[in-house]
Design an enzyme around this catalytic site. Structure first.
Site, short mmCIF file in Angstrom:
data_model
loop_
_atom_site.label_atom_id
_atom_site.label_comp_id
_atom_site.label_asym_id
_atom_site.label_seq_id
_atom_site.Cartn_x
_atom_site.Cartn_y
_atom_site.Cartn_z
CB VAL A 1 -4.56 -4.32 -1.55
CG1 VAL A 1 -5.34 -5.53 -1.27
CG2 VAL A 1 -5.63 -3.15 -1.80
N GLY A 2 -2.41 -2.17 -1.13
CA GLY A 2 -1.50 -1.46 -2.21
C GLY A 2 -0.89 0.40 -1.55
NE ARG A 3 2.95 4.53 2.47
CZ ARG A 3 4.04 4.29 2.86
NH1 ARG A 3 4.88 3.74 3.07
NH2 ARG A 3 4.19 6.43 2.54
N GLY A 4 0.65 3.88 -2.66
CA GLY A 4 0.86 4.71 -4.21
C GLY A 4 1.72 6.01 -3.48
CE1 TYR B 1 1.47 13.51 -4.10
CE2 TYR B 1 1.15 12.22 -5.46
CZ TYR B 1 1.68 13.22 -4.75
OH TYR B 1 2.70 14.25 -5.53
N GLY B 2 -1.47 7.79 -1.39
CA GLY B 2 -2.17 7.11 -0.38
C GLY B 2 -2.21 5.53 -0.39
CB VAL C 1 -5.57 1.44 -2.34
CG1 VAL C 1 -6.42 0.76 -2.99
CG2 VAL C 1 -4.78 2.68 -3.07
CE LYS D 1 -4.63 7.79 -4.36
NZ LYS D 1 -4.64 7.19 -5.46
CG ASP E 1 2.34 9.28 -12.10
OD1 ASP E 1 3.11 8.52 -12.11
OD2 ASP E 1 2.33 9.24 -10.51
P1 ADP Z 1 -1.25 6.80 -5.58
O1 ADP Z 1 -1.46 7.87 -5.80
O2 ADP Z 1 -0.21 7.10 -3.78
O3 ADP Z 1 0.25 6.73 -6.33
P2 ADP Z 1 -1.95 4.99 -6.01
O4 ADP Z 1 -3.28 4.86 -6.87
O5 ADP Z 1 -1.44 4.89 -7.11
O6 ADP Z 1 -1.55 5.89 -5.39
O7 ADP Z 1 -2.47 3.44 -6.12
C1 ADP Z 1 -1.53 2.75 -5.35
C2 ADP Z 1 -1.77 1.34 -4.84
O8 ADP Z 1 -2.48 0.31 -4.89
C3 ADP Z 1 -1.77 1.02 -6.65
O9 ADP Z 1 -0.05 0.77 -7.61
C4 ADP Z 1 -2.31 -0.10 -6.87
O10 ADP Z 1 -1.44 -1.98 -7.08
C5 ADP Z 1 -3.55 -0.17 -5.89
N1 ADP Z 1 -4.01 0.24 -6.02
C6 ADP Z 1 -5.21 1.29 -6.68
N2 ADP Z 1 -6.08 1.50 -6.81
C7 ADP Z 1 -6.70 0.41 -6.85
C8 ADP Z 1 -8.06 -0.34 -6.74
N3 ADP Z 1 -9.15 0.35 -7.26
N4 ADP Z 1 -8.21 -1.66 -6.47
C9 ADP Z 1 -7.70 -2.43 -6.54
N5 ADP Z 1 -6.31 -1.50 -6.18
C10 ADP Z 1 -5.90 -0.11 -6.08
#
Ligand code: ADP
Length: 387
Positions: A27-30, A32-33, A35, A50, A148
């Protein structure tokens, strides 16, 4: 390691894929990770898993785990466990699952296909801001800087027990700031995503403070009110190793005006002050203290005599020493006038925002242009996990 202990540990370890269903549920990509939305096979309960980018325990994973294990607050995401594997040296964090985040909510309200944008309901904005401040006030009072804050890191719970609650996420950059042995800037020279980066950071401040999170909250507040990033800067230099960024400063000055010594006494001792003077020799901007922000917000029908504008201004003060604290902001008159903030930011009404979509790797690269999954065997770490 004691061989007997190692043997017991090996017997207890489980494969994460045996515990959760998450295949194809990214559902997501940041930064560093990656998700995933994961369903626990035994209970059916939903979680976010994550996967930390790379192998082994990186600095960011280390920080995130260490800090998340120490803290507990309604408005900060809760870490339910950590999975480690010896074979592939991967680390997974098990977190509460949040159906929404401010990046998607704001995107939903942005003008599309020539249509005018519909602003986010004023009551929702107020409730969101109040809960963000509450979470940050908790972190700051425990000597933790988030470093951040941006819409993608502010999550909002969907239908369920915690419906409409804000959860501050992504503690990968967070750190304790009580009596650091070295200036924080020596330890991490570049913090906070450009658009949300405070002027003191852009000017190379070595001893930055809680005020950097407050500036970012001001930017998020403005974005909630207008559905546009207030300090949007086209040229994000993602590989930049120094915090100074000409175009970002130019954008801030265009909206806010140029800060003079009388507004910000310490500006002249900022490490990048000389460069600022050279780059902005004949500033065509108005004075920082003038009504430049008022004119900008007026375009979005936010009046300069409104309580929301008055609070916004207090977050976006150039001098970090004069910027409001999270504690004081929570006590601001804005929250004491109607509509009052609610615990469920959607106030019991149907949630107008779509649920998270599952992403394919390539699709996500294009969609978010932000931040990559490999499936491996994960081993349950009984020392840490507590489901
Ligand atoms: P990074 O540390 O790599 O930046 P994030 O923790 O910001 O990664 O997560 C990337 C994306 O994943 C977020 O912008 C969000 O959309 C989704 N995400 C992160 N944590 C959760 C969570 N607990 N539940 C649902 N979606 C999440």
């Amino acid at each position: 390691m004691d061989p007997q202990f190692k043997k017991i540990l090996q017997q207890k370890r489980q494969n994460v894929e045996d515990l959760f269903d998450f295949e194809g549920c990214k559902v997501g990509r940041g930064t560093y990770g990656h998700v995933y939305k994961a369903k626990m096979k035994t209970s059916g309960k939903e979680y976010a898993l994550k996967l930390i980018e790379g192998t082994g325990i990186s600095m960011s994973a280390c920080r995130e785990i260490a800090i998340l294990r120490e803290i507990s607050h309604t408005h900060v995401i809760s870490l339910q466990g950590v999975f480690l594997t010896h074979a592939s040296r991967k680390v997974w964090l098990l977190l509460d699952f949040a159906e929404h985040d401010l990046w998607h909510i704001i995107k939903f309200h942005r003008p599309k296909g020539g249509k005018k944008s519909v602003p986010i309901d004023t009551k929702i904005v107020k409730s969101l801001l109040r809960q963000i401040l509450d979470g940050i006030q908790y972190l700051h009072s425990n000597w933790i800087l988030h470093r951040d804050l941006k819409p993608a890191n502010i999550l909002v719970m969907g239908d369920g027990l915690e419906r409409g609650r804000v959860k501050i996420a992504d503690m990968g950059f967070a750190r304790h700031f009580w009596a650091p042995l070295k200036p924080l800037a020596d330890l991490d020279p570049v913090v906070v995503t450009f658009w949300y980066r405070a002027p003191e950071l852009l000017l190379g401040a070595r001893h930055y403070t809680k005020a950097i999170d407050i500036w970012a909250i001001g930017c998020i507040f403005a974005e909630l009110l207008t559905s546009e990033p207030i300090f949007h800067c086209r040229q994000e230099d993602l590989k930049a190793t120094t915090p100074y960024h000409h175009d970002q400063l130019d954008r801030i000055f265009t909206v806010m005006g140029f800060p003079h010594e009388r507004d910000w006494e310490d500006i002249k001792i900022m490490p990048e002050y000389k460069r600022l003077q050279e780059d902005f020799k004949k500033p065509s901007y108005v004075n920082f203290a003038s009504c430049s922000l008022a004119k900008y917000m007026d375009k979005f029908k936010i009046r300069h005599d409104s309580r929301e504008f008055s609070l916004l201004q207090k977050f976006l003060i150039a001098d970090p020493n004069k910027r409001i604290s999270a504690e004081l902001a929570m006590d601001d008159a804005y929250f004491r006038e109607e509509p009052y903030p609610t615990d469920d930011v959607f106030d019991g009404k149907p949630i107008p925002y779509p649920k998270r979509e599952f992403l394919h790797d390539d699709e996500h690269e294009e969609k978010h242009d932000k931040n990559k999954v490999r499936h491996c065997v994960f081993i349950f770490s009984p020392e840490i996990i507590q489901i």
